[in-house]
Design a protein around this motif. Structure first.
Motif, PDB file in Angstrom:
ATOM      1  N   PHE A   1       0.845  -1.203   0.000  1.00  0.00           N
ATOM      2  CA  PHE A   1       0.000   0.000   0.000  1.00  0.00           C
ATOM      3  C   PHE A   1       0.880   1.253   0.000  1.00  0.00           C
ATOM      4  N   ALA A   2       1.950   1.230   0.779  1.00  0.00           N
ATOM      5  CA  ALA A   2       2.863   2.384   0.814  1.00  0.00           C
ATOM      6  C   ALA A   2       3.487   2.620  -0.565  1.00  0.00           C
ATOM      7  N   VAL A   3       3.771   1.539  -1.289  1.00  0.00           N
ATOM      8  CA  VAL A   3       4.340   1.685  -2.641  1.00  0.00           C
ATOM      9  C   VAL A   3       3.315   2.336  -3.575  1.00  0.00           C
ATOM     10  N   LEU A   4       2.049   1.929  -3.453  1.00  0.00           N
ATOM     11  CA  LEU A   4       1.007   2.553  -4.287  1.00  0.00           C
ATOM     12  C   LEU A   4       0.883   4.038  -3.959  1.00  0.00           C
ATOM     13  N   VAL A   5       0.908   4.361  -2.664  1.00  0.00           N
ATOM     14  CA  VAL A   5       0.815   5.769  -2.248  1.00  0.00           C
ATOM     15  C   VAL A   5       1.987   6.551  -2.840  1.00  0.00           C
ATOM     16  N   ALA A   6       3.190   6.007  -2.708  1.00  0.00           N
ATOM     17  CA  ALA A   6       4.388   6.703  -3.195  1.00  0.00           C
ATOM     18  C   ALA A   6       4.323   6.908  -4.708  1.00  0.00           C
ATOM     19  N   THR A   7       3.876   5.892  -5.431  1.00  0.00           N
ATOM     20  CA  THR A   7       3.819   5.996  -6.895  1.00  0.00           C
ATOM     21  C   THR A   7       2.782   7.034  -7.304  1.00  0.00           C
ATOM     22  N   LEU A   8       1.667   7.037  -6.593  1.00  0.00           N
ATOM     23  CA  LEU A   8       0.630   8.026  -6.900  1.00  0.00           C
ATOM     24  C   LEU A   8       1.137   9.449  -6.617  1.00  0.00           C
ATOM     25  N   LEU A   9       1.883   9.606  -5.531  1.00  0.00           N
ATOM     26  CA  LEU A   9       2.433  10.932  -5.204  1.00  0.00           C
ATOM     27  C   LEU A   9       3.382  11.428  -6.289  1.00  0.00           C
ATOM     28  N   SER A  10       4.099  10.490  -6.917  1.00  0.00           N
ATOM     29  CA  SER A  10       5.133  10.892  -7.891  1.00  0.00           C
ATOM     30  C   SER A  10       4.544  11.267  -9.253  1.00  0.00           C
ATOM     31  N   GLN A  11       3.248  10.993  -9.456  1.00  0.00           N
ATOM     32  CA  GLN A  11       2.648  11.351 -10.753  1.00  0.00           C
ATOM     33  C   GLN A  11       2.653  12.875 -10.907  1.00  0.00           C
ATOM     34  N   HIS A  12       3.136  13.352 -12.038  1.00  0.00           N
ATOM     35  CA  HIS A  12       3.240  14.794 -12.321  1.00  0.00           C
ATOM     36  C   HIS A  12       4.080  15.520 -11.270  1.00  0.00           C
TER      37      HIS A  12
ATOM     38  N   LEU B   1      -5.385  -2.913 -11.788  1.00  0.00           N
ATOM     39  CA  LEU B   1      -5.799  -1.871 -12.739  1.00  0.00           C
ATOM     40  C   LEU B   1      -7.228  -1.383 -12.503  1.00  0.00           C
ATOM     41  N   LYS B   2      -7.973  -2.103 -11.683  1.00  0.00           N
ATOM     42  CA  LYS B   2      -9.343  -1.663 -11.360  1.00  0.00           C
ATOM     43  C   LYS B   2      -9.346  -0.609 -10.253  1.00  0.00           C
ATOM     44  N   LEU B   3      -8.207  -0.439  -9.563  1.00  0.00           N
ATOM     45  CA  LEU B   3      -8.175   0.464  -8.408  1.00  0.00           C
ATOM     46  C   LEU B   3      -8.034   1.923  -8.844  1.00  0.00           C
ATOM     47  N   PRO B   4      -8.617   2.847  -8.070  1.00  0.00           N
ATOM     48  CA  PRO B   4      -8.532   4.273  -8.425  1.00  0.00           C
ATOM     49  C   PRO B   4      -7.081   4.752  -8.478  1.00  0.00           C
ATOM     50  N   GLY B   5      -6.748   5.475  -9.531  1.00  0.00           N
ATOM     51  CA  GLY B   5      -5.410   6.064  -9.646  1.00  0.00           C
ATOM     52  C   GLY B   5      -4.330   5.091 -10.085  1.00  0.00           C
ATOM     53  N   VAL B   6      -4.697   3.840 -10.338  1.00  0.00           N
ATOM     54  CA  VAL B   6      -3.680   2.841 -10.709  1.00  0.00           C
ATOM     55  C   VAL B   6      -3.743   2.566 -12.213  1.00  0.00           C
ATOM     56  N   GLY B   7      -2.707   3.007 -12.919  1.00  0.00           N
ATOM     57  CA  GLY B   7      -2.577   2.739 -14.349  1.00  0.00           C
ATOM     58  C   GLY B   7      -1.514   1.669 -14.558  1.00  0.00           C
ATOM     59  N   PRO B   8      -1.188   1.369 -15.821  1.00  0.00           N
ATOM     60  CA  PRO B   8      -0.222   0.293 -16.102  1.00  0.00           C
ATOM     61  C   PRO B   8       1.130   0.479 -15.412  1.00  0.00           C
ATOM     62  N   LYS B   9       1.650   1.715 -15.388  1.00  0.00           N
ATOM     63  CA  LYS B   9       2.979   1.894 -14.779  1.00  0.00           C
ATOM     64  C   LYS B   9       2.928   1.636 -13.276  1.00  0.00           C
ATOM     65  N   THR B  10       1.940   2.212 -12.612  1.00  0.00           N
ATOM     66  CA  THR B  10       1.824   2.024 -11.161  1.00  0.00           C
ATOM     67  C   THR B  10       1.636   0.546 -10.830  1.00  0.00           C
TER      68      THR B  10
END
Ligand code: SF4
Length: 231
Positions: free
Chosen positions: A43-54, A132-141
């Motif tokens: 979960f922390a990795v998903l949070v970190a990846t989402l934070l790094s977008q843009h 990929l069904k989760l909010p904010g999660v695209g192929p890279k994340t």
């Protein structure tokens, strides 16, 4: 070490990796990688990846550290207990703060009863489909997290896409077409290292506006360098 022969270039995978090792990589410049090394928490990795977008990874790491202080234990439940406005203020330095706060809380709602670690035991296709069904999660994340969980996937970011497009090694510019190039060139045990080193190569050598082709070992098989007379 990979010794696969490249269909794109006379360089073998191991020679490409040796070339990429010519510049240093600092884990603090890769927020998802750094967070995974420090927490082993998907979960922390998903949070970190989402934070790094843009945003930049350094900025995302700064915001992540602030989040750890304010949102105790950084679990999905703790995000849900946090006011969206308060969350947005913490995220402000990473950019798109309101959108990211909304997405993080939506993500937390979806995964509060979801065992993300169990994705490591599912077939890769199924694990990716669920992520990929989760909010904010695209192929890279999705691929960043799944690679950390041991799946043989190669995440593609903007630097890797730019390098691959300039080399003209992919059949097209779609995410999966670029990903296929690097997955064919290297064995899965090298994916993480090659992924990080290619990003660093894109930041320092194959820069978006001013590529430094004369210092790049890839110029012998690079379409862009040939067309621009930079070989
Ligand atoms: S030769 Fe130039 S364009 Fe080609 S990969 Fe290297 S830096 Fe990028």
């Amino acid at each position: 070490m990979s010794s696969l022969i490249s269909p794109y270039c006379e360089l073998k995978g191991e020679e490409i990796l040796a070339g990429l090792r010519g510049i240093a990589v600092d884990p603090r410049d890769f927020v998802a990688y750094w967070v995974y090394l420090s927490t082993r928490d998907p979960f922390a990795v998903l949070v970190a990846t989402l934070l790094s977008q843009h945003s930049t990874d350094r900025k995302a790491l700064e915001v992540y550290r602030r989040l750890v202080q304010v949102v105790k234990n950084l679990s999905p439940a703790s995000f849900l207990n946090c006011e969206e406005q308060e969350l947005a203020e913490i995220l402000r330095p990473a950019g798109l703060h309101r959108r990211k706060a909304e997405l993080l809380r939506a993500l937390a709602r979806e995964v509060v009863d979801f065992d993300l670690k169990a994705l490591g035991n599912l077939p890769t296709f199924e694990a990716r489909r669920r992520l990929l069904k989760l909010p904010g999660v695209g192929p890279k994340t999705a691929d960043v997290l799944l690679l950390h969980l041991g799946h043989p996937l190669f995440p593609v970011d903007t630097h890797i896409a730019r390098i691959t497009n300039r080399l003209s090694w992919a059949k097209g510019s779609r995410y999966e077409e670029i990903q296929k190039v690097w997955m064919e060139l290297f064995s899965p045990k090298d994916y993480q290292e090659v992924h990080l080193r290619l990003i660093q190569w894109g930041r320092e050598v194959c820069r978006a506006r001013t590529p430094r082709c004369f210092t790049c070992f890839l110029r012998i098989c690079c379409s862009f360098a040939k067309e621009e007379g930079r070989t």
